[in-house]
Design a protein around this motif. Sequence first.
Motif, PDB file in Angstrom:
ATOM      1  N   ILE A   1      30.290  51.752  38.203  1.00  0.00           N
ATOM      2  CA  ILE A   1      30.064  50.317  38.338  1.00  0.00           C
ATOM      3  C   ILE A   1      28.914  49.843  37.450  1.00  0.00           C
ATOM      4  CG2 ILE A   1      29.354  48.497  39.943  1.00  0.00           C
ATOM      5  CD1 ILE A   1      30.839  49.975  42.139  1.00  0.00           C
ATOM      6  N   CYS A   2      27.832  50.631  37.398  1.00  0.00           N
ATOM      7  CA  CYS A   2      26.628  50.192  36.680  1.00  0.00           C
ATOM      8  C   CYS A   2      26.679  50.516  35.187  1.00  0.00           C
ATOM      9  CB  CYS A   2      25.379  50.824  37.298  1.00  0.00           C
ATOM     10  SG  CYS A   2      25.150  50.446  39.049  1.00  0.00           S
TER      11      CYS A   2
ATOM     12  N   ARG B   1      34.402  36.405  41.775  1.00  0.00           N
ATOM     13  CA  ARG B   1      35.715  36.981  42.062  1.00  0.00           C
ATOM     14  C   ARG B   1      35.680  38.504  42.020  1.00  0.00           C
ATOM     15  NH1 ARG B   1      40.643  34.685  38.621  1.00  0.00           N
ATOM     16  NH2 ARG B   1      39.905  32.827  39.755  1.00  0.00           N
ATOM     17  N   GLU B   2      34.847  39.072  41.135  1.00  0.00           N
ATOM     18  CA  GLU B   2      34.802  40.523  40.987  1.00  0.00           C
ATOM     19  C   GLU B   2      33.864  41.204  41.989  1.00  0.00           C
ATOM     20  OE1 GLU B   2      33.922  41.617  37.015  1.00  0.00           O
ATOM     21  OE2 GLU B   2      35.498  40.377  36.121  1.00  0.00           O
ATOM     22  N   ARG B   3      32.982  40.427  42.617  1.00  0.00           N
ATOM     23  CA  ARG B   3      32.040  41.030  43.564  1.00  0.00           C
ATOM     24  C   ARG B   3      32.755  41.636  44.763  1.00  0.00           C
ATOM     25  NH1 ARG B   3      27.217  36.471  44.039  1.00  0.00           N
ATOM     26  NH2 ARG B   3      26.629  36.476  41.825  1.00  0.00           N
ATOM     27  N   GLY B   4      33.708  40.865  45.312  1.00  0.00           N
ATOM     28  CA  GLY B   4      34.425  41.352  46.492  1.00  0.00           C
ATOM     29  C   GLY B   4      35.157  42.647  46.229  1.00  0.00           C
ATOM     30  N   LYS B   5      35.770  42.758  45.046  1.00  0.00           N
ATOM     31  CA  LYS B   5      36.498  43.973  44.694  1.00  0.00           C
ATOM     32  C   LYS B   5      35.553  45.161  44.580  1.00  0.00           C
ATOM     33  CE  LYS B   5      39.637  45.867  41.227  1.00  0.00           C
ATOM     34  NZ  LYS B   5      40.348  45.619  39.941  1.00  0.00           N
ATOM     35  N   ALA B   6      34.384  44.939  43.966  1.00  0.00           N
ATOM     36  CA  ALA B   6      33.413  46.023  43.804  1.00  0.00           C
ATOM     37  C   ALA B   6      32.859  46.465  45.156  1.00  0.00           C
ATOM     38  CB  ALA B   6      32.278  45.578  42.885  1.00  0.00           C
ATOM     39  N   PHE B   7      32.539  45.481  46.008  1.00  0.00           N
ATOM     40  CA  PHE B   7      31.998  45.811  47.330  1.00  0.00           C
ATOM     41  C   PHE B   7      33.038  46.532  48.194  1.00  0.00           C
ATOM     42  CE2 PHE B   7      28.753  42.291  46.789  1.00  0.00           C
ATOM     43  CZ  PHE B   7      27.674  43.176  46.712  1.00  0.00           C
TER      44      PHE B   7
ATOM     45  N   SER C   1      22.549  45.865  43.007  1.00  0.00           N
ATOM     46  CA  SER C   1      21.797  45.096  42.012  1.00  0.00           C
ATOM     47  C   SER C   1      22.677  44.704  40.842  1.00  0.00           C
ATOM     48  CB  SER C   1      20.603  45.922  41.515  1.00  0.00           C
ATOM     49  OG  SER C   1      19.720  46.234  42.560  1.00  0.00           O
ATOM     50  N   THR C   2      23.568  45.605  40.439  1.00  0.00           N
ATOM     51  CA  THR C   2      24.468  45.324  39.320  1.00  0.00           C
ATOM     52  C   THR C   2      25.559  44.352  39.714  1.00  0.00           C
ATOM     53  OG1 THR C   2      24.069  47.548  38.446  1.00  0.00           O
ATOM     54  CG2 THR C   2      26.010  46.382  37.617  1.00  0.00           C
ATOM     55  N   VAL C   3      26.109  44.522  40.924  1.00  0.00           N
ATOM     56  CA  VAL C   3      27.221  43.681  41.378  1.00  0.00           C
ATOM     57  C   VAL C   3      26.789  42.217  41.515  1.00  0.00           C
ATOM     58  CG1 VAL C   3      28.725  43.221  43.364  1.00  0.00           C
ATOM     59  CG2 VAL C   3      28.492  45.547  42.487  1.00  0.00           C
ATOM     60  N   GLN C   4      25.511  41.977  41.828  1.00  0.00           N
ATOM     61  CA  GLN C   4      25.019  40.608  41.952  1.00  0.00           C
ATOM     62  C   GLN C   4      25.165  39.823  40.649  1.00  0.00           C
ATOM     63  OE1 GLN C   4      24.112  39.079  44.755  1.00  0.00           O
ATOM     64  NE2 GLN C   4      24.546  40.983  45.865  1.00  0.00           N
ATOM     65  N   LYS C   5      25.242  40.552  39.532  1.00  0.00           N
ATOM     66  CA  LYS C   5      25.384  39.902  38.229  1.00  0.00           C
ATOM     67  C   LYS C   5      26.845  39.641  37.874  1.00  0.00           C
ATOM     68  CE  LYS C   5      21.299  42.494  36.735  1.00  0.00           C
ATOM     69  NZ  LYS C   5      20.774  43.521  35.783  1.00  0.00           N
ATOM     70  N   PHE C   6      27.773  40.171  38.681  1.00  0.00           N
ATOM     71  CA  PHE C   6      29.196  40.007  38.413  1.00  0.00           C
ATOM     72  C   PHE C   6      29.643  38.593  38.775  1.00  0.00           C
ATOM     73  CE2 PHE C   6      30.607  44.731  38.925  1.00  0.00           C
ATOM     74  CZ  PHE C   6      29.782  45.069  37.858  1.00  0.00           C
TER      75      PHE C   6
END
Length: 324
Positions: A138-139, A243-249, A235-240
């Motif tokens: 992810i990062c 729409r992509e945050r939910g998939k990453a989480f 920390s990285t996902v917050q920059k997404f």
Amino acid sequence: MNTRRTGIRHHFQKMTNSTMVTEFLLMGFVDKGEIRFLHTMLFLLMYLSTLLGNLLIVSATTLYQNLHTPMYFFLRNMSILDMCFISVTVPNACVNSFTRNRTISLAGCATQLFLLIYCACVELLFLTVMAHGRSGAICQPLLYPVIMNQRFCVWATLFSLLSGLIYAAVHTGNTFRLSFCRSDVIYQFFCDIPPLLSNSCSDTFNSILLLIVSDIVFCGGCFFFITMSYFHIFSTVQKFPTRERGKAFSTCVPHILVVSVFLSSITYVYLKPSAASETIQDMILSSFYTIIPPLLNAMIYSFRNKQVKDAVRKVLTNFVSGKQ
């Protein structure tokens, strides 16, 4: 003089009693016939579900080339380990419950304890490495093939397996060097360190100290690395984009759930005072690190992944068509 002879006789009797313990009596959750049967069937159902789910994952990640990646390499290893992990305790508990013969020999108890600690240690190390891999994916997606290359995967696996052997050997040897003379009853449905220490008539201070220190260092170290991995991920996902945050989480939640259940239950059981170990709550909590994680890995952690679900569906389809 008489007092001295009485003391010597008492010491001799104590030594004799401690050497006569050749088997232990494991306790079950319930003794009533119908409830005992339902409880045994529940354990058996969970065991068979875990075996089937993990066997399908191993087959899918082995047969299909698109799943030959570092992530699925560790998922396959984890599934094999989970089948071994749950097989250490549940089959014996089910047989004991059906036959109502709850005895286990000293050698059998030592073997079960060694395998239990070994599987738990390797499981936690695998979860730590998988968190590191997820952080890299992810990062640092462009560097992921470099971070999780084949050499790293093989060496991480070998390190986990070897560390598990050493950790299990140290704790099993340290536990069974003690004398057991207070009671042959283990208030647990499998052999575990806390109830064994409470049954010992030897000085258990060094054993308890080793158990606490090693658990704090080992479990605490793994927890720290897993926490740091997810700190980088969040920390990285917050920059997404939103729409992509939910998939990453969503890909992280199952792993966090398994780690939380595993670490919280094993920490409570191993670090609480041994005097409070004769409760059914402890038997229930023990199942949360011996039974639930292997079941969760198969039912939640893996089958939420679309690629794994598609591969498993193909395996089942090919199996059914092959039978026909």
